[in-house]
Design a protein around this motif. Structure first.
Motif, mmCIF file in Angstrom:
data_model
loop_
_atom_site.group_PDB
_atom_site.id
_atom_site.type_symbol
_atom_site.label_atom_id
_atom_site.label_comp_id
_atom_site.label_asym_id
_atom_site.label_seq_id
_atom_site.Cartn_x
_atom_site.Cartn_y
_atom_site.Cartn_z
ATOM 1 N N VAL A 73 -27.674 6.073 -39.553
ATOM 2 C CA VAL A 73 -27.856 6.964 -40.695
ATOM 3 C C VAL A 73 -29.188 7.688 -40.580
ATOM 4 N N SER A 74 -29.175 8.958 -40.933
ATOM 5 C CA SER A 74 -30.381 9.779 -40.986
ATOM 6 C C SER A 74 -30.575 10.258 -42.414
ATOM 7 N N LEU A 75 -31.839 10.313 -42.834
ATOM 8 C CA LEU A 75 -32.181 10.742 -44.190
ATOM 9 C C LEU A 75 -33.125 11.927 -44.142
ATOM 10 N N PRO A 76 -32.973 12.867 -45.077
ATOM 11 C CA PRO A 76 -33.921 13.974 -45.149
ATOM 12 C C PRO A 76 -35.346 13.433 -45.358
ATOM 13 N N GLY A 77 -36.294 13.977 -44.632
ATOM 14 C CA GLY A 77 -37.673 13.559 -44.758
ATOM 15 C C GLY A 77 -38.031 12.292 -44.001
ATOM 16 N N VAL A 78 -37.037 11.582 -43.476
ATOM 17 C CA VAL A 78 -37.276 10.352 -42.729
ATOM 18 C C VAL A 78 -36.792 10.499 -41.300
ATOM 19 N N GLY A 79 -35.626 11.115 -41.126
ATOM 20 C CA GLY A 79 -34.973 11.162 -39.814
ATOM 21 C C GLY A 79 -34.079 9.950 -39.678
ATOM 22 N N ASP A 80 -33.903 9.469 -38.463
ATOM 23 C CA ASP A 80 -33.054 8.294 -38.243
ATOM 24 C C ASP A 80 -33.685 7.115 -38.965
ATOM 25 N N ALA A 81 -32.912 6.507 -39.880
ATOM 26 C CA ALA A 81 -33.486 5.542 -40.811
ATOM 27 C C ALA A 81 -32.899 4.142 -40.727
ATOM 28 N N GLY A 82 -31.676 4.001 -40.227
ATOM 29 C CA GLY A 82 -31.065 2.685 -40.180
ATOM 30 C C GLY A 82 -29.858 2.675 -39.273
ATOM 31 N N GLY A 95 -30.560 -2.834 -39.042
ATOM 32 C CA GLY A 95 -31.982 -2.565 -39.131
ATOM 33 C C GLY A 95 -32.249 -1.302 -39.913
ATOM 34 N N VAL A 96 -33.346 -1.306 -40.661
ATOM 35 C CA VAL A 96 -33.784 -0.138 -41.421
ATOM 36 C C VAL A 96 -35.276 0.037 -41.154
ATOM 37 N N VAL A 97 -35.681 1.249 -40.829
ATOM 38 C CA VAL A 97 -37.098 1.508 -40.555
ATOM 39 C C VAL A 97 -37.909 1.280 -41.830
ATOM 40 N N PRO A 98 -39.158 0.846 -41.688
ATOM 41 C CA PRO A 98 -39.960 0.519 -42.874
ATOM 42 C C PRO A 98 -40.028 1.628 -43.921
#
Length: 156
Positions: A73-82, A95-98
């Motif tokens: 999954v990618s999120l706006p403002g984060v990029g690849d996030a989990g 896994g999810v990035v901090p």
């Protein structure tokens, strides 16, 4: 821990944050999965820090690996996030990035992977989690049930 797919209701939304984008595992995105894996776990004591080639190879060589249930999954403002990786009958890694934690990303990825497993006819899914892993409570909230405890992993 196990999850009863046969009794689950997957009719509601996945719970992913607005404007999130999800892609399935594939050779063209495997290195992105690895990067999220590293970002998600590098602060854990004893993190093995495998190369992308090594981690990708180990992931796809899992028995019954399912690309279509393994999601990034990618999120706006984060990029690849989990990410989540899965095999038939198992959630293998999540896994999810901090910077994206606390937004429901991990739970949403797990639910979507389970929904896909259920739609493919699976009736149960399992995962292993260390007793000191704070995510174990998340897994219980999703609907996983404790099925046993193992003293410790041993090197082979």
């Amino acid at each position: 821990m196990s999850f009863d797919l046969a009794a689950a209701d997957f009719s509601s939304e996945s719970g992913l944050p607005e404007r999130a984008s999800v892609v399935e595992w594939g050779p063209d995105v495997a290195e992105r999965f690895h990067a999220v894996y590293v970002d998600s776990f590098r602060e854990r004591p004893g993190f093995p820090d495998p190369s992308a080639e090594e981690w990708i190879s180990e992931t796809v060589e899992e028995d019954d690996f399912r690309e279509d249930w393994s999601l990034l999954v990618s999120l706006p403002g984060v990029g690849d996030a989990g990410f989540v990786t899965a095999t038939e009958g198992w959630i293998v890694q999540v896994g999810v990035v901090p910077s994206a934690r606390g937004r429901g990303v991990g739970a949403a990825l797990i639910r979507e992977s389970l929904r896909r497993a259920s739609a493919s006819g699976m009736r149960e899914s399992w995962l292993c989690v260390n007793v000191d892993n704070p995510a174990s409570e998340l897994y219980r909230r999703i609907g996983f049930r404790d099925r046993g405890r193992r003293g410790r992993f041993q090197e082979v």
